[in-house]
Write a protein that holds these residues in place. Structure first.
Motif, short mmCIF file in Angstrom:
data_model
loop_
_atom_site.label_atom_id
_atom_site.label_comp_id
_atom_site.label_asym_id
_atom_site.label_seq_id
_atom_site.Cartn_x
_atom_site.Cartn_y
_atom_site.Cartn_z
N LEU A 117 0.89 -1.22 0.00
CA LEU A 117 -0.02 0.05 -0.18
C LEU A 117 0.75 1.05 -0.01
CD1 LEU A 117 -2.56 -1.11 2.78
CD2 LEU A 117 -2.67 -1.28 0.30
N GLY A 118 0.87 1.88 -1.07
CA GLY A 118 1.65 3.25 -1.23
C GLY A 118 2.43 3.23 -2.30
N ALA A 119 2.07 4.23 -3.07
CA ALA A 119 2.87 4.48 -4.28
C ALA A 119 4.29 4.35 -4.65
CB ALA A 119 2.37 5.58 -5.25
N ASP A 120 4.71 5.13 -3.51
CA ASP A 120 6.33 5.55 -3.34
C ASP A 120 6.99 3.99 -2.87
OD1 ASP A 120 8.72 6.91 -3.60
OD2 ASP A 120 8.99 6.68 -1.51
N VAL A 121 6.40 3.21 -2.05
CA VAL A 121 6.75 1.94 -1.69
C VAL A 121 6.76 0.72 -2.75
CG1 VAL A 121 6.64 0.04 -0.24
CG2 VAL A 121 6.43 2.29 0.94
N ALA A 122 5.78 1.10 -3.40
CA ALA A 122 5.58 0.14 -4.72
C ALA A 122 6.83 0.26 -5.69
CB ALA A 122 4.28 0.38 -5.30
N ARG A 123 6.87 1.81 -5.91
CA ARG A 123 7.94 2.11 -6.92
C ARG A 123 9.49 1.56 -6.24
NH1 ARG A 123 11.65 5.15 -6.54
NH2 ARG A 123 10.93 6.33 -4.87
N GLN A 124 9.64 1.83 -4.92
CA GLN A 124 10.81 1.24 -4.63
C GLN A 124 10.99 -0.26 -4.68
OE1 GLN A 124 12.01 2.89 -0.51
NE2 GLN A 124 10.42 4.12 -0.90
#
Length: 172
Positions: A117-124
Motif C-alpha cells: 500500500l503506497g505508490a512510493d513503496v511500490a516504486r521502490q
C-alpha cells in the motif's frame, strides 16, 4: 513463499490519489468488487508506506471502517516502511529498511500475498526487483491531478506478463 503484490485503484488518467494524497475521490466508487473480495483472504500481511499509513482514508468519517485495512475487511500484520516511527499500534511494525520490511512481511504472510500500500513503496519495490505481481483496478473517473502510479521520470521499462484481467506478473 509469499509474493509481493501491488494492488491499487487508479483513475483512468493514472492517478492513485488526488492532490495532497486525497483519497476521498475513491469513496463514491467503493462497492463490492469480485476481484477484491477474492484477493482479501489471500493477503497475509501488508507493506505500507509511511504517508499511506498516516494519510488520507477513503472511509474518513465512517466509524466502522475508518483507519482499517480494506475498510475493515482485512486484519493482520502490517509493516510500515519509515524512518519516522509513530506511537505503537497493535499489529503494526515500523521498519526503516526496505529489504528488512519486505523480508519481515513475507515471513509473516507465510504462503499468502504481501499487499503493498503506497505508490512510493511500490516504486521502490519495483526498482529493487522485489515486486512480483500487480493488480490494477481502474476507476471510471479522470482526476486531472494528484499522485500518479509509478511516477518516475527517466525510469526504466518493466515488462509485465498478463495473468488475468488487470492482473500482471513482473517479468525479471
Amino acid at each position: 513463499m509469499a509474493k509481493l503484490l501491488y494492488g491499487f485503484s487508479m483513475s483512468l488518467d493514472g492517478f492513485l490519489a488526488g492532490p495532497g494524497g486525497d483519497m476521498s475521490w475513491l469513496t463514491p466508487y467503493l462497492r463490492p468488487d469480485p476481484a477484491v473480495d477474492d484477493l482479501i483472504p489471500r493477503i497475509g500481511a501488508l507493506l505500507v508506506g509511511r504517508r499511506t499509513f498516516g494519510g488520507d482514508d477513503p472511509h474518513r468519517g465512517d466509524p466502522e471502517r475508518e483507519g482499517k485495512a480494506f475498510g475493515g475487511g482485512w486484519e493482520g500484520p502490517q509493516f510500515v516502511l519509515t524512518h519516522r516511527p509513530a506511537a505503537p499500534v497493535p499489529d503494526v511494525t515500523f521498519v526503516g529498511d526496505l529489504r528488512e520490511a519486505v523480508d519481515a512481511a513475507k515471513a509473516a504472510a507465510g504462503d499468502k500475498y504481501v499487499n503493498v500500500l503506497g505508490a512510493d513503496v511500490a516504486r521502490q519495490c519495483l526498482e529493487a526487483g522485489l515486486l512480483d505481481e500487480i493488480l490494477a483496478m481502474p476507476v471510471p473517473v479522470l482526476l486531472g491531478d494528484g499522485i500518479r502510479i509509478f511516477d518516475h521520470p527517466g525510469g526504466k521499462t518493466v515488462p509485465l506478463e498478463p495473468l488475468a484481467p488487470n492482473w500482471f506478473r513482473v517479468v525479471r
